[in-house]
Scaffold this active site. Structure first.
Site, PDB file in Angstrom:
ATOM      1  N   ASP A  19      17.099  23.195  30.027  1.00 40.97           N
ATOM      2  CA  ASP A  19      17.028  23.568  28.618  1.00 40.97           C
ATOM      3  C   ASP A  19      18.422  23.930  28.156  1.00 40.97           C
ATOM      4  O   ASP A  19      19.263  24.376  28.949  1.00 40.97           O
ATOM      5  CB  ASP A  19      16.082  24.749  28.402  1.00 40.97           C
ATOM      6  CG  ASP A  19      15.874  25.077  26.919  1.00 40.97           C
ATOM      7  OD1 ASP A  19      16.119  24.186  26.080  1.00 40.97           O
ATOM      8  OD2 ASP A  19      15.472  26.207  26.601  1.00 40.97           O
ATOM      9  N   SER A  20      18.652  23.748  26.868  1.00 37.68           N
ATOM     10  CA  SER A  20      19.942  24.134  26.309  1.00 37.68           C
ATOM     11  C   SER A  20      20.110  25.651  26.349  1.00 37.68           C
ATOM     12  O   SER A  20      21.226  26.152  26.452  1.00 37.68           O
ATOM     13  CB  SER A  20      20.065  23.634  24.871  1.00 37.68           C
ATOM     14  OG  SER A  20      19.023  24.168  24.076  1.00 37.68           O
ATOM     15  N   TYR A  68      21.205  23.764  20.711  1.00 35.01           N
ATOM     16  CA  TYR A  68      21.370  22.338  20.445  1.00 35.01           C
ATOM     17  C   TYR A  68      20.754  21.918  19.106  1.00 35.01           C
ATOM     18  O   TYR A  68      20.989  20.819  18.627  1.00 35.01           O
ATOM     19  CB  TYR A  68      20.666  21.512  21.534  1.00 35.01           C
ATOM     20  CG  TYR A  68      21.393  21.381  22.838  1.00 35.01           C
ATOM     21  CD1 TYR A  68      22.506  22.146  23.175  1.00 35.01           C
ATOM     22  CD2 TYR A  68      20.937  20.455  23.792  1.00 35.01           C
ATOM     23  CE1 TYR A  68      23.130  22.008  24.394  1.00 35.01           C
ATOM     24  CE2 TYR A  68      21.566  20.302  25.005  1.00 35.01           C
ATOM     25  CZ  TYR A  68      22.657  21.084  25.322  1.00 35.01           C
ATOM     26  OH  TYR A  68      23.274  20.944  26.531  1.00 35.01           O
ATOM     27  N   GLY A  69      19.936  22.780  18.528  1.00 38.86           N
ATOM     28  CA  GLY A  69      19.089  22.395  17.402  1.00 38.86           C
ATOM     29  C   GLY A  69      19.793  21.752  16.223  1.00 38.86           C
ATOM     30  O   GLY A  69      19.244  20.862  15.579  1.00 38.86           O
ATOM     31  N   CYS A  83      13.040  21.282  26.760  1.00 30.01           N
ATOM     32  CA  CYS A  83      13.701  21.527  25.480  1.00 30.01           C
ATOM     33  C   CYS A  83      13.258  20.443  24.514  1.00 30.01           C
ATOM     34  O   CYS A  83      13.407  19.252  24.804  1.00 30.01           O
ATOM     35  CB  CYS A  83      15.216  21.470  25.693  1.00 30.01           C
ATOM     36  SG  CYS A  83      16.212  21.501  24.189  1.00 30.01           S
ATOM     37  N   ASN A  84      12.697  20.839  23.390  1.00 32.11           N
ATOM     38  CA  ASN A  84      12.214  19.852  22.421  1.00 32.11           C
ATOM     39  C   ASN A  84      13.349  19.055  21.806  1.00 32.11           C
ATOM     40  O   ASN A  84      13.221  17.857  21.576  1.00 32.11           O
ATOM     41  CB  ASN A  84      11.415  20.555  21.325  1.00 32.11           C
ATOM     42  CG  ASN A  84      10.023  20.924  21.777  1.00 32.11           C
ATOM     43  OD1 ASN A  84       9.088  20.156  21.662  1.00 32.11           O
ATOM     44  ND2 ASN A  84       9.881  22.122  22.333  1.00 32.11           N
ATOM     45  N   THR A  85      14.480  19.713  21.524  1.00 35.39           N
ATOM     46  CA  THR A  85      15.596  19.000  20.916  1.00 35.39           C
ATOM     47  C   THR A  85      16.123  17.924  21.854  1.00 35.39           C
ATOM     48  O   THR A  85      16.370  16.784  21.451  1.00 35.39           O
ATOM     49  CB  THR A  85      16.729  19.978  20.538  1.00 35.39           C
ATOM     50  OG1 THR A  85      16.211  20.970  19.650  1.00 35.39           O
ATOM     51  CG2 THR A  85      17.865  19.243  19.860  1.00 35.39           C
ATOM     52  N   GLU A 102      16.775  34.918  20.936  1.00 35.66           N
ATOM     53  CA  GLU A 102      17.829  35.052  21.943  1.00 35.66           C
ATOM     54  C   GLU A 102      18.654  36.326  21.750  1.00 35.66           C
ATOM     55  O   GLU A 102      19.343  36.765  22.674  1.00 35.66           O
ATOM     56  CB  GLU A 102      18.711  33.806  21.954  1.00 35.66           C
ATOM     57  CG  GLU A 102      17.942  32.570  22.414  1.00 35.66           C
ATOM     58  CD  GLU A 102      18.793  31.540  23.113  1.00 35.66           C
ATOM     59  OE1 GLU A 102      20.026  31.565  22.928  1.00 35.66           O
ATOM     60  OE2 GLU A 102      18.221  30.704  23.846  1.00 35.66           O
ATOM     61  N   CYS A 128       9.094  24.284  19.812  1.00 31.09           N
ATOM     62  CA  CYS A 128      10.306  24.785  20.455  1.00 31.09           C
ATOM     63  C   CYS A 128       9.844  25.745  21.544  1.00 31.09           C
ATOM     64  O   CYS A 128       8.958  26.585  21.305  1.00 31.09           O
ATOM     65  CB  CYS A 128      11.209  25.504  19.458  1.00 31.09           C
ATOM     66  SG  CYS A 128      12.641  26.308  20.221  1.00 31.09           S
ATOM     67  N   THR A 129      10.421  25.634  22.725  1.00 30.76           N
ATOM     68  CA  THR A 129       9.927  26.423  23.857  1.00 30.76           C
ATOM     69  C   THR A 129      10.271  27.903  23.750  1.00 30.76           C
ATOM     70  O   THR A 129       9.774  28.707  24.529  1.00 30.76           O
ATOM     71  CB  THR A 129      10.459  25.843  25.179  1.00 30.76           C
ATOM     72  OG1 THR A 129      11.889  25.687  25.096  1.00 30.76           O
ATOM     73  CG2 THR A 129       9.835  24.483  25.455  1.00 30.76           C
ATOM     74  N   HIS A 130      11.102  28.275  22.767  1.00 31.93           N
ATOM     75  CA  HIS A 130      11.341  29.696  22.503  1.00 31.93           C
ATOM     76  C   HIS A 130      10.166  30.354  21.771  1.00 31.93           C
ATOM     77  O   HIS A 130       9.922  31.554  21.927  1.00 31.93           O
ATOM     78  CB  HIS A 130      12.573  29.875  21.599  1.00 31.93           C
ATOM     79  CG  HIS A 130      13.888  29.684  22.269  1.00 31.93           C
ATOM     80  ND1 HIS A 130      14.333  28.457  22.685  1.00 31.93           N
ATOM     81  CD2 HIS A 130      14.875  30.573  22.573  1.00 31.93           C
ATOM     82  CE1 HIS A 130      15.542  28.598  23.210  1.00 31.93           C
ATOM     83  NE2 HIS A 130      15.888  29.860  23.154  1.00 31.93           N
TER      84      HIS A 130
END
Length: 277
Positions: free
Chosen positions: A12-13, A44-45, A75-77, A160, A194-196
């Protein structure tokens, strides 16, 4: 001849991929895992397709160099902007026996059984929304489903910076959820793309109509991986089983441990700082 076996790689980023790792480890604790977070260059978004592809490929190659036979882009992006190019253009030259999988397809595959109104919402980073990856994938499998998406650029920074339980988070969650519902009031399912975002789920529920189902990705990705191993026993045999997890970060070890604690409950984690190029 050296045996080609190694841990399952998860990239993931940032830190959101730790929610994917947690779900996979919960379902399949016997395997070894190697997590790589490109935390120094996150998020990365808002980056271009070219930069996301370049950075993601560097990370995939690093995980391959460390023995991973299978890498999941948690990571979706990265899944939206880099996965297809890596699968089609790079893997044949790097090693056609290895695999790179994403998180979008497993999420999309189950949506047809969840939505009743056939109207689905997506909340994600700007990069994922602009790529239209969810729209395209859903329309391939379920052409009768109407998809509406909205970018939520403030959600990842809130998470974050450990502000996802703050009053400020309420403002930005309400803003984006209300904007999505204005686009399509018939939505009965929202994919957290988004995994966040699972860390914001309590606040998202607070501002989402009670009849709407919120869809997080971790369990679907984990189940999809388990099913993948059933269909591809040769790859499953190439993933080592020792129950160990190692973490790599492009940030400092101290910073990674501090931020990762928001996402995972491990009190002691094995972390190494690396440079990608």
């Amino acid at each position: 001849m050296k045996e080609n076996r190694g841990p399952i790689g998860i990239f993931d980023s940032g830190y959101g991929g730790l929610t994917i790792l947690t779900s996979i480890r919960r379902l399949m604790p016997e395997y070894d895992y190697l997590y790589l977070g490109d935390n120094a260059r996150a998020p990365y978004g808002n980056r271009s397709f070219e930069i996301v592809y370049e950075f993601t490929l560097q990370s995939v190659k690093k995980l391959f160099d460390m023995g991973c036979q299978l890498v999941i882009l948690g990571c979706n992006t990265a899944s939206a902007k880099a996965l297809r190019s890596i699968q089609q253009n790079d893997l044949p030259n790097i090693d056609p026996t290895r695999r790179v999988l994403g998180v979008i397809r497993p999420t999309v595959e189950m949506i047809g059984d969840i939505t009743k109104s056939r109207h689905v919402g997506i909340v994600a980073t700007r990069g994922t929304i602009d790529s239209q990856s969810y729209l395209l994938e859903i329309n391939k499998l379920f052409p009768d489903i109407t998809v509406s998406g909205i970018a939520c650029p403030m959600w990842v920074p809130l998470i974050e910076n450990n502000e996802f339980e703050s009053d400020g988070a309420d403002y930005f969650v309400k803003k984006y959820i209300y904007a999505l519902m204005e686009k399509d009031s018939k939505i009965d399912s929202i994919i957290l793309g988004c995994t966040h975002y699972p860390l914001l789920i309590d606040k998202i529920r607070k501002y989402t109509p009670a009849n709407i189902e919120l869809i997080t990705q971790g369990n679907f990705v984990a189940k999809s991986l388990k099913d993948y191993f059933i269909r591809h026993a040769d790859m499953e045999e190439r993933c080592t089983k020792g129950g160990a997890t190692t973490f790599l970060t492009t940030e400092s070890v101290e910073k990674f441990k501090e931020s990762a604690a928001v996402f995972i409950k491990d009190t002691k984690i094995d972390v190494e700082s690396i440079i990608l190029k």
